[in-house]
Design a protein around this motif. Structure first.
Motif, PDB file in Angstrom:
ATOM      1  N   LEU A  76     -11.306   1.176  14.777  1.00  0.00           N
ATOM      2  CA  LEU A  76     -11.780   2.275  13.951  1.00  0.00           C
ATOM      3  C   LEU A  76     -12.682   1.695  12.874  1.00  0.00           C
ATOM      4  CD1 LEU A  76     -11.649   5.297  13.218  1.00  0.00           C
ATOM      5  CD2 LEU A  76      -9.697   4.744  11.727  1.00  0.00           C
ATOM      6  N   GLY A  77     -13.855   2.324  12.718  1.00  0.00           N
ATOM      7  CA  GLY A  77     -14.790   1.855  11.702  1.00  0.00           C
ATOM      8  C   GLY A  77     -15.910   2.857  11.553  1.00  0.00           C
ATOM      9  N   THR A  91     -21.576   7.676  10.688  1.00  0.00           N
ATOM     10  CA  THR A  91     -20.501   8.391  11.364  1.00  0.00           C
ATOM     11  C   THR A  91     -19.281   7.486  11.476  1.00  0.00           C
ATOM     12  OG1 THR A  91     -19.880   9.579  13.396  1.00  0.00           O
ATOM     13  CG2 THR A  91     -21.266   7.632  13.653  1.00  0.00           C
ATOM     14  N   ARG A  92     -18.105   8.138  11.544  1.00  0.00           N
ATOM     15  CA  ARG A  92     -16.899   7.365  11.827  1.00  0.00           C
ATOM     16  C   ARG A  92     -16.855   7.125  13.331  1.00  0.00           C
ATOM     17  NH1 ARG A  92     -13.246  10.542   9.772  1.00  0.00           N
ATOM     18  NH2 ARG A  92     -13.015   9.397   7.797  1.00  0.00           N
ATOM     19  N   LEU A  93     -16.565   5.849  13.717  1.00  0.00           N
ATOM     20  CA  LEU A  93     -16.525   5.478  15.141  1.00  0.00           C
ATOM     21  C   LEU A  93     -15.137   4.957  15.488  1.00  0.00           C
ATOM     22  CD1 LEU A  93     -17.819   4.832  17.908  1.00  0.00           C
ATOM     23  CD2 LEU A  93     -18.487   2.599  16.958  1.00  0.00           C
ATOM     24  N   TRP A  94     -14.540   5.644  16.436  1.00  0.00           N
ATOM     25  CA  TRP A  94     -13.277   5.156  17.023  1.00  0.00           C
ATOM     26  C   TRP A  94     -13.548   4.892  18.487  1.00  0.00           C
ATOM     27  CZ3 TRP A  94      -8.721   8.660  18.802  1.00  0.00           C
ATOM     28  CH2 TRP A  94      -7.693   7.845  19.352  1.00  0.00           C
ATOM     29  N   GLN A  95     -13.423   3.627  18.847  1.00  0.00           N
ATOM     30  CA  GLN A  95     -13.700   3.298  20.245  1.00  0.00           C
ATOM     31  C   GLN A  95     -12.481   2.620  20.876  1.00  0.00           C
ATOM     32  OE1 GLN A  95     -14.225   0.192  22.051  1.00  0.00           O
ATOM     33  NE2 GLN A  95     -13.309  -0.932  20.318  1.00  0.00           N
ATOM     34  N   ALA A 120     -14.996  -0.677  30.858  1.00  0.00           N
ATOM     35  CA  ALA A 120     -15.301   0.742  30.614  1.00  0.00           C
ATOM     36  C   ALA A 120     -14.608   1.171  29.336  1.00  0.00           C
ATOM     37  CB  ALA A 120     -14.837   1.603  31.785  1.00  0.00           C
ATOM     38  N   GLY A 121     -15.244   2.145  28.608  1.00  0.00           N
ATOM     39  CA  GLY A 121     -14.646   2.575  27.357  1.00  0.00           C
ATOM     40  C   GLY A 121     -15.092   3.965  26.949  1.00  0.00           C
ATOM     41  N   VAL A 122     -14.503   4.435  25.882  1.00  0.00           N
ATOM     42  CA  VAL A 122     -14.849   5.739  25.343  1.00  0.00           C
ATOM     43  C   VAL A 122     -14.980   5.609  23.826  1.00  0.00           C
ATOM     44  CG1 VAL A 122     -12.419   6.416  25.172  1.00  0.00           C
ATOM     45  CG2 VAL A 122     -14.198   8.184  25.243  1.00  0.00           C
ATOM     46  N   ALA A 123     -15.994   6.307  23.266  1.00  0.00           N
ATOM     47  CA  ALA A 123     -16.245   6.261  21.824  1.00  0.00           C
ATOM     48  C   ALA A 123     -16.129   7.684  21.263  1.00  0.00           C
ATOM     49  CB  ALA A 123     -17.621   5.700  21.548  1.00  0.00           C
ATOM     50  N   PHE A 124     -15.428   7.814  20.145  1.00  0.00           N
ATOM     51  CA  PHE A 124     -15.252   9.103  19.474  1.00  0.00           C
ATOM     52  C   PHE A 124     -15.978   9.054  18.125  1.00  0.00           C
ATOM     53  CE2 PHE A 124     -11.610   8.463  22.203  1.00  0.00           C
ATOM     54  CZ  PHE A 124     -11.498   9.688  22.863  1.00  0.00           C
ATOM     55  N   TYR A 125     -16.802  10.076  17.853  1.00  0.00           N
ATOM     56  CA  TYR A 125     -17.566  10.152  16.602  1.00  0.00           C
ATOM     57  C   TYR A 125     -17.049  11.313  15.777  1.00  0.00           C
ATOM     58  CZ  TYR A 125     -20.742   7.474  19.567  1.00  0.00           C
ATOM     59  OH  TYR A 125     -21.275   6.554  20.423  1.00  0.00           O
ATOM     60  N   SER A 126     -16.959  11.144  14.467  1.00  0.00           N
ATOM     61  CA  SER A 126     -16.535  12.233  13.579  1.00  0.00           C
ATOM     62  C   SER A 126     -17.049  11.935  12.182  1.00  0.00           C
ATOM     63  CB  SER A 126     -15.011  12.382  13.579  1.00  0.00           C
ATOM     64  OG  SER A 126     -14.408  11.224  13.047  1.00  0.00           O
ATOM     65  N   ASP A 127     -16.895  12.904  11.276  1.00  0.00           N
ATOM     66  CA  ASP A 127     -17.333  12.729   9.892  1.00  0.00           C
ATOM     67  C   ASP A 127     -18.800  12.291   9.854  1.00  0.00           C
ATOM     68  OD1 ASP A 127     -17.200  12.663   7.160  1.00  0.00           O
ATOM     69  OD2 ASP A 127     -16.391  10.609   7.084  1.00  0.00           O
ATOM     70  N   PHE A 128     -19.582  13.005  10.651  1.00  0.00           N
ATOM     71  CA  PHE A 128     -20.986  12.635  10.824  1.00  0.00           C
ATOM     72  C   PHE A 128     -21.814  13.161   9.648  1.00  0.00           C
ATOM     73  CE2 PHE A 128     -25.267  13.076  12.447  1.00  0.00           C
ATOM     74  CZ  PHE A 128     -25.437  11.959  13.244  1.00  0.00           C
ATOM     75  N   SER A 129     -22.737  12.367   9.137  1.00  0.00           N
ATOM     76  CA  SER A 129     -23.656  12.830   8.082  1.00  0.00           C
ATOM     77  C   SER A 129     -25.056  12.358   8.416  1.00  0.00           C
ATOM     78  CB  SER A 129     -23.214  12.274   6.710  1.00  0.00           C
ATOM     79  OG  SER A 129     -23.342  10.868   6.687  1.00  0.00           O
ATOM     80  N   LEU A 130     -26.038  13.159   8.006  1.00  0.00           N
ATOM     81  CA  LEU A 130     -27.432  12.833   8.288  1.00  0.00           C
ATOM     82  C   LEU A 130     -28.253  13.190   7.060  1.00  0.00           C
ATOM     83  CD1 LEU A 130     -29.402  11.893  10.536  1.00  0.00           C
ATOM     84  CD2 LEU A 130     -29.747  14.312  11.076  1.00  0.00           C
ATOM     85  N   LYS A 131     -29.020  12.257   6.551  1.00  0.00           N
ATOM     86  CA  LYS A 131     -29.810  12.477   5.341  1.00  0.00           C
ATOM     87  C   LYS A 131     -31.216  11.952   5.554  1.00  0.00           C
ATOM     88  CE  LYS A 131     -25.863  11.981   2.214  1.00  0.00           C
ATOM     89  NZ  LYS A 131     -25.308  11.237   1.066  1.00  0.00           N
ATOM     90  N   ALA A 147     -17.424  12.836  21.941  1.00  0.00           N
ATOM     91  CA  ALA A 147     -16.922  11.657  22.647  1.00  0.00           C
ATOM     92  C   ALA A 147     -17.938  11.210  23.679  1.00  0.00           C
ATOM     93  CB  ALA A 147     -15.589  11.963  23.314  1.00  0.00           C
ATOM     94  N   ASP A 148     -18.136   9.889  23.770  1.00  0.00           N
ATOM     95  CA  ASP A 148     -19.059   9.296  24.755  1.00  0.00           C
ATOM     96  C   ASP A 148     -18.302   8.295  25.627  1.00  0.00           C
ATOM     97  OD1 ASP A 148     -21.027  10.689  23.538  1.00  0.00           O
ATOM     98  OD2 ASP A 148     -21.996   8.948  22.593  1.00  0.00           O
ATOM     99  N   VAL A 149     -18.740   8.212  26.842  1.00  0.00           N
ATOM    100  CA  VAL A 149     -18.271   7.141  27.738  1.00  0.00           C
ATOM    101  C   VAL A 149     -19.290   6.002  27.673  1.00  0.00           C
ATOM    102  CG1 VAL A 149     -17.805   6.511  30.145  1.00  0.00           C
ATOM    103  CG2 VAL A 149     -17.054   8.745  29.256  1.00  0.00           C
ATOM    104  N   PHE A 150     -18.813   4.789  27.669  1.00  0.00           N
ATOM    105  CA  PHE A 150     -19.760   3.673  27.669  1.00  0.00           C
ATOM    106  C   PHE A 150     -19.229   2.529  28.561  1.00  0.00           C
ATOM    107  CE2 PHE A 150     -16.887   2.804  24.120  1.00  0.00           C
ATOM    108  CZ  PHE A 150     -16.602   1.451  24.256  1.00  0.00           C
ATOM    109  N   LEU A 151     -20.148   1.687  28.957  1.00  0.00           N
ATOM    110  CA  LEU A 151     -19.805   0.522  29.780  1.00  0.00           C
ATOM    111  C   LEU A 151     -19.988  -0.733  28.922  1.00  0.00           C
ATOM    112  CD1 LEU A 151     -21.580   1.458  33.135  1.00  0.00           C
ATOM    113  CD2 LEU A 151     -19.162   1.733  32.540  1.00  0.00           C
ATOM    114  N   PRO A 152     -18.873  -1.304  28.428  1.00  0.00           N
ATOM    115  CA  PRO A 152     -19.003  -2.505  27.596  1.00  0.00           C
ATOM    116  C   PRO A 152     -19.285  -3.747  28.450  1.00  0.00           C
ATOM    117  CG  PRO A 152     -16.697  -1.959  27.900  1.00  0.00           C
ATOM    118  CD  PRO A 152     -17.473  -0.867  28.568  1.00  0.00           C
TER     119      PRO A 152
END
Length: 486
Positions: A76-77, A91-95, A120-131, A147-152
């Motif tokens: 988590l980061g 954004t907060r990233l939980w992978q 293989a993995g999955v990434a979750f994004y939250s608390d997103f901000s854009l300025k 949520a995204d799927v990714f290939l590490p």
């Protein structure tokens, strides 16, 4: 110079053998942390560290073989990026991902093990901000969360502190299946990299009765003594594969036999070849591994008579009379003697064996058959007139000297030999020579010499010293010779 030292240090680590048995503790748990960096439509942020964000997480791994294991980790980061002169997102990233690690070096032999990874993995994004970055109005996000799927995939290196603890560094690249997490949807899917440092602890599942790190379920040697290093099936290490465990093996790196405590023993006499003075011939420990067929205490290799018991004085050969001369070299094997007389007695110690000594009770010389040298006066000839056996008075002085010698040497005996020339018949000469010898003998008897010490004999004309063809020669042949006997 510093770069060379760094390279040398890295090589030393890579080549340093590891003593940990990875297969003993197949499972691991760990903590990890590091930095994330973004790459996508907004720009390339990887390895710029301008917008790097921190993360922390946990990991779980499991050993497959010396070149392969797999790991699951979750962290988590945050993830973010600032586009020059335009947008900044955060954004907060939980992978979470699972991946296989393919190890370049044997993990059981080296402390530092580089590896490649893919999974293989999955990434979750939250608390997103854009300025906006130019002071403008914030742009509302279109689809910042989700949520995204990714290939590490990536690479790393693990350092095994011991058989329980490891540290590692790792680069994991994650290319996702979405293109709009950064609020931009152009032609590049969103991606990020995890710069990771981790610490893991190895352990094994299940009961371990002998506490060797290998669980009883797969421990083939469940009664291993405490503290003994074992292999992946729980049996004590056997470096030389001779069937004798290292902790019982006195020659850990060389194949041997149990009777020699794991050391080589070519002749199977239970004495290691290194300590065996005869490594290819069976022998007892008392004789340092050498044979002694005749059991006389003399090693066969030093025994001149290995099939017959002997003594050390005779180099293992028989010595019946125990005089230090082997029977084979002893002319008197049943009588004690000396080496000087080939094992025969020599009572007078004159170097002539008694059996060959004509004077065994009196020391003499070898040249004189063991008897003392006689005075030269005794050996002079006494001459007679033709046909006569009367001693001339001129020879009395010689005979008197002979008397003196006989009285001074009580062991002496004399052989008195009479001779004649060839004048007259053989019968007459025989009697004449005999009478001449007896005349000399009687002279000595008259001088108180014991008759038992005297022997007279005539030889007729058979032993001339000169030619009988001349008067001078015949005169010398009419003689008596006195010779010592002992």
């Amino acid at each position: 110079m510093k770069r060379q030292l760094a390279l040398f240090s890295m090589m030393a680590l890579l080549l340093n053998p590891v003593f940990a048995q990875t297969k003993k503790y197949p499972a691991s748990v760990g903590i990890m942390g590091g930095l994330t960096e973004y790459s996508g439509d907004l720009g390339q942020g990887m390895y710029t560290f301008t917008d790097a964000k921190a993360f922390a997480g946990l990991s779980f791994g499991y050993y497959v073989n010396t070149h392969l294991d797999f790991e699951f980790n979750t962290s988590l980061g945050r993830l973010g990026y600032t586009e020059p002169h335009n947008l900044k997102f955060d954004t907060r990233l939980w992978q979470s991902n699972i991946h296989f690690r393919f190890k370049v070096l044997d993990a059981e032999k080296y402390k530092v093990v580089p590896y490649l990874l893919v999974g293989a993995g999955v990434a979750f994004y939250s608390d997103f901000s854009l300025k906006t970055t130019d002071g403008g109005v914030d742009v509302p996000p279109r689809n910042g969360s989700g949520a995204d799927v990714f290939l590490p995939f990536g690479a790393g290196a693990q350092y095994q502190i011991n058989d329980r603890w490891n540290i590692y560094i790792q680069e994991t690249f994650a290319y996702t299946d979405h293109d709009d997490r950064d609020n931009e949807e152009r032609n590049t899917n969103d991606a990020f990299v995890l710069h990771t440092v981790g610490l893991s602890y190895n352990f094994a599942f299940g009961k371990d009765e002998d506490k060797d790190g290998v669980k009883d379920k797969r421990d083939k040697c469940p009664q291993t003594p405490l503290g003994i290093a074992v292999d992946n099936i729980g049996c004590p290490l056997d470096n030389d594969s001779d069937g004798i465990a290292n902790y019982l093996d006195s020659c850990v790196e060389v194949k041997g036999v149990a009777s020699a405590h794991g050391c080589p023993d070519a002749d199977a006499d239970s004495i290691t070849d290194k300590e065996d003075e005869c490594p290819t011939a069976y022998g007892p420990l008392a004789l340092k591994g050498c044979p002694d067929k005749d059991k006389d205490g003399i090693l066969d290799k030093d025994d001149k008579c290995p099939d017959a018991a002997g003594t050390s004085l005779t180099q293992g050969c028989p010595d019946t009379d125990e005089d230090g001369v082997a029977d084979a070299d002893d002319d008197c094997p049943s009588e004690k003697g000396s080496a000087a007389t080939r094992g025969c007695p020599d009572k007078d110690t004159d170097g002539v064996a008694d059996k060959d000594d004509k004077c065994p009770d009196v020391a003499g010389t070898v040249a004189n058959n063991g008897c003392p040298e006689a005075p030269s006066v005794v050996l002079q000839g006494i001459q007679f007139d033709t046909g006569k056996d009367i001693i001339k008075k001129s020879y009395n002085a010689i005979l008197n000297k002979a008397v003196d010698v006989m009285k001074e040497n009580a062991s002496y005996k004399l052989s008195i030999e009479g001779h004649a020339d060839n004048t007259g018949s053989e019968e007459r000469n025989a009697a004449l020579s005999e009478n001449r010898a007896k005349a000399v003998m009687q002279y000595l008897i008259n001088k108180k010499i014991d008759p038992s010490r005297l022997r007279a004999k005539g030889f007729s004309s058979s032993m001339p010293v000169e030619s009988n063809d001349t008067a001078a020669g015949r005169a010398k042949n009419r003689r008596v010779e006195i010779k010592p006997e002992y």
